[in-house]
Scaffold this motif. Structure first.
Motif, PDB file in Angstrom:
ATOM      1  N   ILE A  38     -33.489 -22.660  19.709  1.00 54.50           N
ATOM      2  CA  ILE A  38     -33.948 -22.156  18.416  1.00 54.50           C
ATOM      3  C   ILE A  38     -34.608 -23.278  17.606  1.00 54.50           C
ATOM      4  O   ILE A  38     -33.984 -24.302  17.325  1.00 54.50           O
ATOM      5  N   PHE A  39     -35.863 -23.060  17.268  1.00 62.65           N
ATOM      6  CA  PHE A  39     -36.589 -24.002  16.411  1.00 62.65           C
ATOM      7  C   PHE A  39     -37.181 -23.221  15.240  1.00 62.65           C
ATOM      8  O   PHE A  39     -37.681 -22.104  15.438  1.00 62.65           O
ATOM      9  N   PRO A  40     -37.190 -23.799  14.033  1.00 59.07           N
ATOM     10  CA  PRO A  40     -37.829 -23.102  12.914  1.00 59.07           C
ATOM     11  C   PRO A  40     -39.354 -23.149  13.030  1.00 59.07           C
ATOM     12  O   PRO A  40     -39.925 -24.135  13.491  1.00 59.07           O
ATOM     13  N   GLU A  56     -26.914 -26.241  11.927  1.00 58.20           N
ATOM     14  CA  GLU A  56     -27.123 -25.123  11.010  1.00 58.20           C
ATOM     15  C   GLU A  56     -27.498 -25.637   9.616  1.00 58.20           C
ATOM     16  O   GLU A  56     -28.449 -25.169   9.003  1.00 58.20           O
ATOM     17  N   SER A  57     -26.756 -26.646   9.134  1.00 57.72           N
ATOM     18  CA  SER A  57     -27.028 -27.158   7.781  1.00 57.72           C
ATOM     19  C   SER A  57     -28.030 -28.304   7.805  1.00 57.72           C
ATOM     20  O   SER A  57     -28.573 -28.682   6.776  1.00 57.72           O
ATOM     21  N   ASP A  58     -28.298 -28.879   8.991  1.00 55.93           N
ATOM     22  CA  ASP A  58     -29.170 -30.037   9.173  1.00 55.93           C
ATOM     23  C   ASP A  58     -28.573 -31.312   8.563  1.00 55.93           C
ATOM     24  O   ASP A  58     -29.279 -32.293   8.362  1.00 55.93           O
ATOM     25  N   ASP A  59     -27.262 -31.300   8.248  1.00 54.56           N
ATOM     26  CA  ASP A  59     -26.615 -32.505   7.726  1.00 54.56           C
ATOM     27  C   ASP A  59     -26.475 -33.551   8.827  1.00 54.56           C
ATOM     28  O   ASP A  59     -26.143 -33.223   9.965  1.00 54.56           O
ATOM     29  N   ILE A  60     -26.744 -34.819   8.476  1.00 49.72           N
ATOM     30  CA  ILE A  60     -26.528 -35.925   9.409  1.00 49.72           C
ATOM     31  C   ILE A  60     -25.110 -36.448   9.190  1.00 49.72           C
ATOM     32  O   ILE A  60     -24.738 -36.825   8.076  1.00 49.72           O
ATOM     33  N   HIS A 114     -30.752 -23.979  13.176  1.00 52.97           N
ATOM     34  CA  HIS A 114     -30.426 -22.561  12.978  1.00 52.97           C
ATOM     35  C   HIS A 114     -30.434 -22.262  11.488  1.00 52.97           C
ATOM     36  O   HIS A 114     -29.404 -22.033  10.881  1.00 52.97           O
ATOM     37  N   SER A 115     -31.603 -22.327  10.912  1.00 54.40           N
ATOM     38  CA  SER A 115     -31.706 -22.164   9.465  1.00 54.40           C
ATOM     39  C   SER A 115     -33.129 -21.780   9.135  1.00 54.40           C
ATOM     40  O   SER A 115     -34.060 -22.058   9.884  1.00 54.40           O
ATOM     41  N   ARG A 116     -33.300 -21.106   7.994  1.00 52.94           N
ATOM     42  CA  ARG A 116     -34.643 -20.689   7.589  1.00 52.94           C
ATOM     43  C   ARG A 116     -35.107 -21.473   6.374  1.00 52.94           C
ATOM     44  O   ARG A 116     -35.829 -20.952   5.525  1.00 52.94           O
ATOM     45  N   ARG A 117     -34.677 -22.720   6.297  1.00 55.31           N
ATOM     46  CA  ARG A 117     -35.115 -23.523   5.157  1.00 55.31           C
ATOM     47  C   ARG A 117     -36.583 -23.939   5.316  1.00 55.31           C
ATOM     48  O   ARG A 117     -37.086 -24.078   6.431  1.00 55.31           O
ATOM     49  N   TRP A 131     -42.246 -19.978   3.790  1.00 49.99           N
ATOM     50  CA  TRP A 131     -41.011 -19.448   4.353  1.00 49.99           C
ATOM     51  C   TRP A 131     -40.881 -19.948   5.782  1.00 49.99           C
ATOM     52  O   TRP A 131     -41.785 -20.605   6.296  1.00 49.99           O
ATOM     53  N   ALA A 132     -39.768 -19.623   6.403  1.00 55.64           N
ATOM     54  CA  ALA A 132     -39.553 -20.034   7.788  1.00 55.64           C
ATOM     55  C   ALA A 132     -38.865 -18.914   8.554  1.00 55.64           C
ATOM     56  O   ALA A 132     -38.177 -18.077   7.962  1.00 55.64           O
ATOM     57  N   GLY A 133     -39.068 -18.903   9.842  1.00 52.72           N
ATOM     58  CA  GLY A 133     -38.338 -17.999  10.726  1.00 52.72           C
ATOM     59  C   GLY A 133     -37.707 -18.816  11.828  1.00 52.72           C
ATOM     60  O   GLY A 133     -38.097 -19.962  12.067  1.00 52.72           O
ATOM     61  N   MET A 134     -36.701 -18.243  12.499  1.00 46.17           N
ATOM     62  CA  MET A 134     -36.065 -18.960  13.607  1.00 46.17           C
ATOM     63  C   MET A 134     -36.644 -18.428  14.912  1.00 46.17           C
ATOM     64  O   MET A 134     -36.456 -17.271  15.261  1.00 46.17           O
ATOM     65  N   ALA A 135     -37.368 -19.292  15.626  1.00 40.76           N
ATOM     66  CA  ALA A 135     -38.072 -18.874  16.840  1.00 40.76           C
ATOM     67  C   ALA A 135     -37.236 -19.213  18.065  1.00 40.76           C
ATOM     68  O   ALA A 135     -36.750 -20.345  18.184  1.00 40.76           O
ATOM     69  N   ASP A 136     -37.061 -18.239  18.963  1.00 45.43           N
ATOM     70  CA  ASP A 136     -36.319 -18.566  20.199  1.00 45.43           C
ATOM     71  C   ASP A 136     -37.313 -18.967  21.279  1.00 45.43           C
ATOM     72  O   ASP A 136     -37.993 -18.145  21.872  1.00 45.43           O
ATOM     73  N   MET A 137     -37.369 -20.259  21.512  1.00 46.06           N
ATOM     74  CA  MET A 137     -38.380 -20.848  22.399  1.00 46.06           C
ATOM     75  C   MET A 137     -37.875 -20.887  23.844  1.00 46.06           C
ATOM     76  O   MET A 137     -36.731 -21.215  24.107  1.00 46.06           O
ATOM     77  N   THR A 138     -38.789 -20.573  24.775  1.00 46.02           N
ATOM     78  CA  THR A 138     -38.480 -20.696  26.196  1.00 46.02           C
ATOM     79  C   THR A 138     -39.315 -21.837  26.775  1.00 46.02           C
ATOM     80  O   THR A 138     -40.361 -22.182  26.219  1.00 46.02           O
TER      81      THR A 138
END
Lengths: 86, 413
Positions: B253-255, A69-73, B301-304, B333-340
């Motif tokens: 989930i991939f951004p 979630e945070s992408d922290d390593i 799981h982030s929209r960074r 911007w980013a979205g969280m894509a649910d990939m199959t």
């Protein structure tokens, strides 16, 4: 650019690596529907987990602990040397 | 100046009527609860009311309507897919999109531009030929064209792409279009609301309540609600919601990131896509270049947003359109894509009674908004999968019946 401290390699950009999925033991018996579930199903919820990371230039595999979630390593180890990363 | 605008200037009450009014309180019970007030969830609510007379519906969203992937995509609508299931499904969606402005009584700025999927290698061209044949078989306008036709439609393109990735042809899809994505969500919300559907924003579902093997309601940040049927339409949060009813799926989930430049004079009429260069671009009605690339390389799981994304995308973009080098990127911007695994959605009934899934929309969900709503509404009302979506059921992974759609994805993965 995100840089991570790796054993052997030192500080490297995260983009140099291929992430090859979560580290989890293969079930002893893989037949029928269980095999299908093992092949396809994922548990893609935010979590801290260990992953396989491959560095093509040095041909080294690493076990990286990451927060998805945070992408922290949270820890890095060379695969095979020890899986207990800290 | 239009008379309407002139009259508007002289009236005292400037407020336009609100798009939808939601009662302050949640009821204790609804017939149907839809989790996720994005385009898909709102469209499902609308078609449940319009086609099936079901109006006792609450659409719940953890944030605001259309704030997830509905408002984060690059608004492309097309139907030149690779499988029979995909082509028929997305073609039905394009048909609904064409009349959607009238249907919703709201201008969604649907604009047919023509859609070029560029081929830089013989291998890509082969896939393009196969797609064109499958498309034509199902009556979809789609053909393989040479580089000269790409150049005719877009004289600014550099066919040699910096010398490394020469364009040797393209798959051309005339009905390819763009639309105003927010308007699609707002339009469905307004019409659903007029029919009696309640839309509750800032209401996060924290758990799904079960009685044995069936769904009986949901727990939210505003208390418990009972319901006979619960639909999950939550895009990048699907695995979390599935876990609430004890289901697992192949969704990961991939951004997916995107960006727009500052507005410039209109010059790009068409939509240009290159899977090999990880690039798709169109020009919005405001003049911005709307650009996207491939998925981020690891689950998140982030929209960074990242600088690498803009930097890599600009690199490829300038190979194709060097004259854009002085244009500034305004927003990213980013979205969280649910990939199959097969790049097809996961839709329809589930092994849990009363629970329905509209998920697996990865990087291809916006174009399916109307048809997803329509087929999901039918599925929920009749308690069996609509004929257009039987191939997309979650059970296909256990049965090894995948719907291989990867070759038709706009972006390299």
């Amino acid at each position: 650019m995100k840089y991570i401290d790796f054993p052997v390699l030192g500080q490297r950009p995260a983009t140099e690596f291929t992430v090859a999925g979560v580290l989890e033991p293969e079930p002893a018996k893989l037949v029928g529907i269980t095999a299908g579930a093992w092949v396809f199903n994922r548990n893609s919820v935010p979590v801290q987990r260990q992953e396989w990371w491959y560095h093509a230039a040095s041909q080294l595999w690493f076990i990286v602990e990451r927060d998805t979630e945070s992408d922290d390593i949270l820890g890095v180890a060379v695969a095979g040397e020890k899986t207990d990363v800290s | 100046m239009s008379i309407r605008l002139l009259k508007y200037a002289f009236i005292e009450d400037h407020a336009e009527p609100r798009f939808f009014n939601t009662p302050a309180d949640l009821k204790d019970q609804y017939e149907v609860i839809i989790i996720g007030a994005g385009g898909h969830g709102l469209a499902t609510a609308y078609y449940l009311a319009r086609d099936h007379g079901i109006t006792d519906i609450a659409v719940l969203d953890q944030s605001y309507i259309g704030g997830g992937n509905t408002g984060r995509n690059t608004t492309i609508v097309r139907s030149n897919y690779l499988t029979a299931e995909g082509v028929k499904f997305y073609d039905a969606s394009v048909d609904l999109f064409k009349s959607l402005s009238d249907e919703l009584d709201l201008n969604i700025f649907y604009s047919e531009r023509g859609h070029f999927t560029l081929a830089h290698s013989e291998a890509t061209l082969r896939t393009a030929r196969r797609r064109a044949e499958v498309n034509k078989h199902y009556g979809v306008e789609s053909e393989v064209v040479g580089p000269e036709e790409v150049l005719k439609a877009c004289p600014q393109i550099q066919l040699d792409c910096g010398g490394n990735h020469e364009i040797i042809g393209a798959l051309y899809h005339a009905p390819g279009a763009v639309a105003r994505h927010d308007a699609v969500a707002w339009g469905y919300a307004r019409r659903a609301s007029q029919d009696g559907v309640e839309i509750h924003q800032n209401t996060r579902v924290t758990d799904i309540d079960m009685h044995g093997d069936r769904v009986v309601g949901v727990s939210t940040t505003r208390g418990k609600i009972r319901a006979n049927k619960v639909i999950s339409a939550v895009a990048g949060f699907t695995p979390t919601v599935l876990a609430m009813v004890g289901l697992t799926s192949p969704i990961e989930i991939f951004p997916l990131q995107a960006c727009v430049t500052e507005p410039i004079k209109p010059w790009l009429d068409t939509i240009i896509v290159s899977g090999s260069l990880h690039l798709y671009v169109s020009q919005s009605s405001r003049g911005e270049m709307v650009m996207g690339a491939s998925l981020d390389p690891m689950e998140l799981h982030s929209r960074r947003s990242t600088f690498e994304f803009v930097s890599n995308l600009s690199d490829q973009m300038l190979d194709m359109f060097p004259f854009l080098s002085q244009i500034k990127v305004n927003r990213q911007w980013a979205g969280m894509a649910d990939m199959t695994p097969d790049f097809a959605p996961v839709m329809g009934t589930a092994p849990v009674e009363g629970f329905y899934i509209d998920a697996g929309w990865g990087t291809w969900g916006f174009k399916a908004t109307p048809i997803s709503g329509k087929t999901m509404a039918s599925t929920v009302a009749n308690e069996r999968d609509h004929e257009l979506i039987t191939g997309f059921n979650l059970s296909r992974f256990g049965d090894y019946q995948l719907v291989g759609e990867k070759g038709a994805a706009a972006i390299g993965h």
